[in-house]
Scaffold this active site. Structure first.
Site, PDB file in Angstrom:
ATOM      1  N   GLU A 142       1.051  -1.340   0.054  1.00 11.57           N
ATOM      2  CA  GLU A 142       0.207   0.533   0.015  1.00 11.57           C
ATOM      3  C   GLU A 142       0.565   1.848  -0.418  1.00 11.57           C
ATOM      4  OE1 GLU A 142      -2.722   0.089   3.378  1.00 11.57           O
ATOM      5  OE2 GLU A 142      -3.650   2.671   3.031  1.00 11.57           O
TER       6      GLU A 142
ATOM      7  N   ARG B 112       5.012 -14.040   9.127  1.00 11.53           N
ATOM      8  CA  ARG B 112       5.820 -12.453   9.147  1.00 11.53           C
ATOM      9  C   ARG B 112       6.780 -12.200  10.513  1.00 11.53           C
ATOM     10  NH1 ARG B 112       2.453  -7.802   9.562  1.00 11.53           N
ATOM     11  NH2 ARG B 112       3.787  -6.525  10.177  1.00 11.53           N
TER      12      ARG B 112
ATOM     13  N   LYS C 137       4.287  -0.537   9.758  1.00 15.48           N
ATOM     14  CA  LYS C 137       4.047   0.958   9.180  1.00 15.48           C
ATOM     15  C   LYS C 137       3.706   2.192   9.601  1.00 15.48           C
ATOM     16  CE  LYS C 137       3.108   0.108   5.109  1.00 15.48           C
ATOM     17  NZ  LYS C 137       2.388   0.324   3.804  1.00 15.48           N
TER      18      LYS C 137
HETATM   19  P1  ATP Z   1       3.119  -2.479   7.984  1.00 12.80           P
HETATM   20  O1  ATP Z   1       2.341  -3.742   9.019  1.00 12.80           O
HETATM   21  O2  ATP Z   1       4.156  -2.621   8.888  1.00 12.80           O
HETATM   22  O3  ATP Z   1       1.341  -1.832   8.232  1.00 12.80           O
HETATM   23  P2  ATP Z   1       1.092  -3.722   5.828  1.00 12.80           P
HETATM   24  O4  ATP Z   1       1.200  -5.261   5.356  1.00 12.80           O
HETATM   25  O5  ATP Z   1       0.148  -3.112   6.196  1.00 12.80           O
HETATM   26  O6  ATP Z   1       2.529  -3.399   6.805  1.00 12.80           O
HETATM   27  P3  ATP Z   1       1.163  -3.373   2.920  1.00 12.80           P
HETATM   28  O7  ATP Z   1       2.451  -2.308   2.251  1.00 12.80           O
HETATM   29  O8  ATP Z   1       0.319  -3.446   3.389  1.00 12.80           O
HETATM   30  O9  ATP Z   1       2.077  -3.250   4.093  1.00 12.80           O
HETATM   31  O10 ATP Z   1       2.334  -4.726   2.663  1.00 12.80           O
HETATM   32  C1  ATP Z   1       2.696  -4.813   1.447  1.00 12.80           C
HETATM   33  C2  ATP Z   1       3.297  -6.317   1.727  1.00 12.80           C
HETATM   34  O11 ATP Z   1       4.503  -6.494   2.459  1.00 12.80           O
HETATM   35  C3  ATP Z   1       2.059  -7.509   2.561  1.00 12.80           C
HETATM   36  O12 ATP Z   1       2.118  -7.903   1.563  1.00 12.80           O
HETATM   37  C4  ATP Z   1       2.578  -7.766   3.704  1.00 12.80           C
HETATM   38  O13 ATP Z   1       1.998  -9.034   4.096  1.00 12.80           O
HETATM   39  C5  ATP Z   1       4.020  -7.791   3.387  1.00 12.80           C
HETATM   40  N1  ATP Z   1       4.260  -7.530   4.704  1.00 12.80           N
HETATM   41  C6  ATP Z   1       4.276  -6.520   5.837  1.00 12.80           C
HETATM   42  N2  ATP Z   1       5.085  -6.611   6.731  1.00 12.80           N
HETATM   43  C7  ATP Z   1       5.734  -7.775   6.270  1.00 12.80           C
HETATM   44  C8  ATP Z   1       6.559  -8.720   7.773  1.00 12.80           C
HETATM   45  N3  ATP Z   1       6.897  -8.009   8.578  1.00 12.80           N
HETATM   46  N4  ATP Z   1       6.995  -9.790   7.178  1.00 12.80           N
HETATM   47  C9  ATP Z   1       6.611 -10.150   6.241  1.00 12.80           C
HETATM   48  N5  ATP Z   1       6.129  -9.412   5.071  1.00 12.80           N
HETATM   49  C10 ATP Z   1       5.068  -8.295   5.617  1.00 12.80           C
HETATM   50 MG    MG Z   2      -1.449  -4.268   4.699  1.00 16.67          MG
END
Ligand code: ATP
Ligand code: MG
Length: 563
Positions: A39, A267, A277
């Site tokens: 995102e 994760r 984030k």
């Molecule tokens: P955050 O939890 O930091 O807000 P998010 O999942 O909201 O992260 P996105 O931009 O939606 O952020 O994430 C993009 C991709 O990265 C998604 O497929 C998510 O599953 C993966 N991702 C995010 N954080 C992790 C993590 N700590 N380990 C592995 N993959 C991750």
């Molecule tokens: Mg997300």
């Protein structure tokens, strides 16, 4: 697809097993296509790197494709600057998507049409209740949900209202489109989830074209299907969404070989680090760090500025692999990958962080001797350089002790030590200021020790580093400690920011650098002998960020754990 070779050959894991099985059964006609779906509401962190490495390495290994798709369904927090930043971060990490970036917003019209199809099939309805009421009616694990009074609206009425929602007839929050599934489903995600919400907000790509926006659940699987993704890999917290992912695709009647399916992996969590984030945004917004690229940040741009090689991050991700159970990795493990890589590649240089002046009283007046120093003992091709040696030097303050403790073998009154690439010196006098602080040492050198040994065979018990006072240049060094001082930030109070380490950065001004350091290219990383690895800042002149220290803390942790 990718620009660099894999750091470590891929090991088998449950995701690769699934792909192998799909290839054997011909499920996708041998095709493997993955995607990374950030995102654009912030920059990438090391957790995202784990997902990027996984998705891109799978595509590489199976000769498939991998898309970068921006999941831009939330107009109020997203921005083109994040899009560009994320693209740059991925490229820096060493990966190139198979196609130009895709955007969920490019599919808004298709998603809208598919929502109309759901309505036509009696599988979606417009609900006039507010979010709070809808949430309360969902029930709980033991309590069944309550049907919305609008659940039995006619197809015609739903069509009309949904069109009016799109046309901007209603204010934010006044209506939503919901899937009509089962208000008593054991999985809460299946209790008539919201598919569209009204948001009168400017979108950075679609402008004011839309005032209704799809939710993650409605956008994600459909976007995967549009692109022809086969394996949609996400993190474990989405496992309860999987039945909904499948339900949506079921309604659209996507043919089997074009129909993606979702697989979840754990994760990445790291000790002393926050990988959310939302929390990273707070650090930036509260001014606790200098920005997303602050070298203390677990963001890719922070690590890059700090001097972490992209190859070390890839090697770390390959090493930890993927698992189905959440866990936390020690940050020292990541740092040990960084250290191992830099040990191989970083040029050795001399710098004195806390200078103490040394005058060599028997050095010939005005003589400057060029001493040969090895650039990298791990890499013969890195060669040697000449370092000026003269009668006035700087050494580290803590390489001298006026009253040496037991087991302290470095310089002290009357004691002899070796200057690396220089001579043996003996401290003869200590000069102090009015406050009693040591400001200068007087030493003599032994001209016969220029080869690093004394011809008479006498030993010294310490070798210290130095720079020539007349030739060195003044610089600035930023030392870093952990950004959080708790192993699991937020464990105590629920808010990681409560564990923010206010002393996580120390700036040292007037650091003494050997002349060769003036020419270091921005972003390169050198080893300051005996002190650690330091990255040249791209923007500020003669500013160095400490990347990692020299001590292998990971080895110590392993020793402790095996006890
Ligand atoms: P955050 O939890 O930091 O807000 P998010 O999942 O909201 O992260 P996105 O931009 O939606 O952020 O994430 C993009 C991709 O990265 C998604 O497929 C998510 O599953 C993966 N991702 C995010 N954080 C992790 C993590 N700590 N380990 C592995 N993959 C991750
Ligand atoms: Mg997300």
């Amino acid at each position: 697809m990718t620009t660099s070779e894999p750091a470590v050959p891929p090991r088998s894991d449950f995701i690769r097993d699934l792909i192998d099985a799909d290839n054997r059964s011909g499920r996708f006609e041998g095709r493997v296509q993955t995607r990374f779906p950030p995102e654009p509401n912030g920059f990438l962190h090391i957790g995202h790197a784990k997902s990027i490495c996984l998705n891109f390495e799978l595509a590489r290994q199976y000769g498939g494709a991998v898309n970068l798709r921006f999941d831009d369904t939330n107009p109020t927090t997203e921005d083109m600057a994040f899009v560009r930043g994320i693209e740059g971060d991925i490229e820096w990490l060493g990966y190139t998507p198979s196609n130009p970036p895709y955007f969920a917003s490019d599919y808004f019209e298709q998603l809208y049409e598919w929502a109309q199809l759901l309505i036509r099939k009696g599988k979606a309805y417009v609900d006039d209740q507010d979010a709070e009421t809808i949430s309360a009616q969902r029930g709980g694990f033991t309590a069944p949900g309550v049907d919305s009074p609008y659940r039995s609206r006619s197809v015609e009425e739903n069509h009309e209202l949904f069109a009016a929602m799109r046309a901007g007839a209603f204010p934010d929050g006044s209506r939503v489109l919901r899937a009509k599934i089962d208000m008593n489903h054991e999985n809460m995600q299946m209790r008539d989830p919201v598919l569209y919400r009204i948001r009168h907000a400017h979108h950075f790509r679609t402008g004011d074209d839309w005032v209704i926006y799809p939710t993650y659940d409605w956008a994600h699987g459909q976007s995967d299907a549009i692109e022809g993704v086969t394996h949609s890999i996400c993190t474990l917290e989405f496992d309860s969404h999987r039945p909904l992912y499948d339900w949506c695709l079921d309604q659209l009647e996507i043919p089997g070989h074009r129909r993606p399916y979702q697989t979840e992996f754990a994760r990445l969590n790291l000790t002393y680090t926050v990988l959310s984030k939302r929390k990273l945004i707070q650090l930036v917004d509260h001014g606790l760090v200098e920005g997303w690229d602050d070298p203390r940040m677990p963001t890719l741009r922070g690590m890059r500025r700090r001097g972490y090689p992209a190859s070390a991050i890839r090697a770390f991700c390959a090493h930890i692999g993927v698992a189905k159970m959440n866990g936390t990795h020690e940050i020292e493990l990541l740092e040990s990958f960084v250290r191992t890589e830099l040990n191989r590649t970083a040029l050795r240089r001399s710098a004195v962080l806390h200078p103490l002046k040394v005058v060599i009283t028997n050095w010939p007046d005005g003589l400057v001797e060029m001493r040969e120093a090895v650039n990298n003992p791990e890499d013969e091709t890195a060669g040697v350089r000449d370092v000026p040696f003269s009668g006035t030097l700087y050494i580290e303050r803590d390489d001298f002790m006026e009253v040496p403790e037991p087991k302290y073998f470095r310089l002290a009154p009357g004691r002899e030590v070796r200057l690396r690439y220089g001579y043996f010196i003996t401290c003869t006098d200590v000069v102090k200021d009015d406050a009693g602080e040591v400001v200068e040492l007087r030493c003599t050198y032994d001209p016969a020790t220029g080869g690093g040994q004394a011809p008479d065979g006498r030993k010294v018990r310490a070798t210290i580093h130095w720079v020539s006072a007349d030739h060195c240049v003044d610089g600035t060094v930023a030392l870093y400690d952990r950004l959080f001082d708790a192993e699991f930030p937020g464990e105590r109070t629920g808010d990681p920011l409560d564990d923010f380490n206010g002393g996580s950065r120390e700036l040292l001004l007037g650091v003494k650098l050997e002349p060769a350091l003036v020419d270091e290219a921005p972003a390169s990383v050198v080893q300051f002998e005996r002190l650690g690895y330091f990255a040249v800042d791209g923007a500020a002149p003669l500013l160095f960020h400490r990347t990692v220290g020299l001590r292998d803390e990971w080895a110590n942790i392993q020793k402790r754990q095996s006890r």
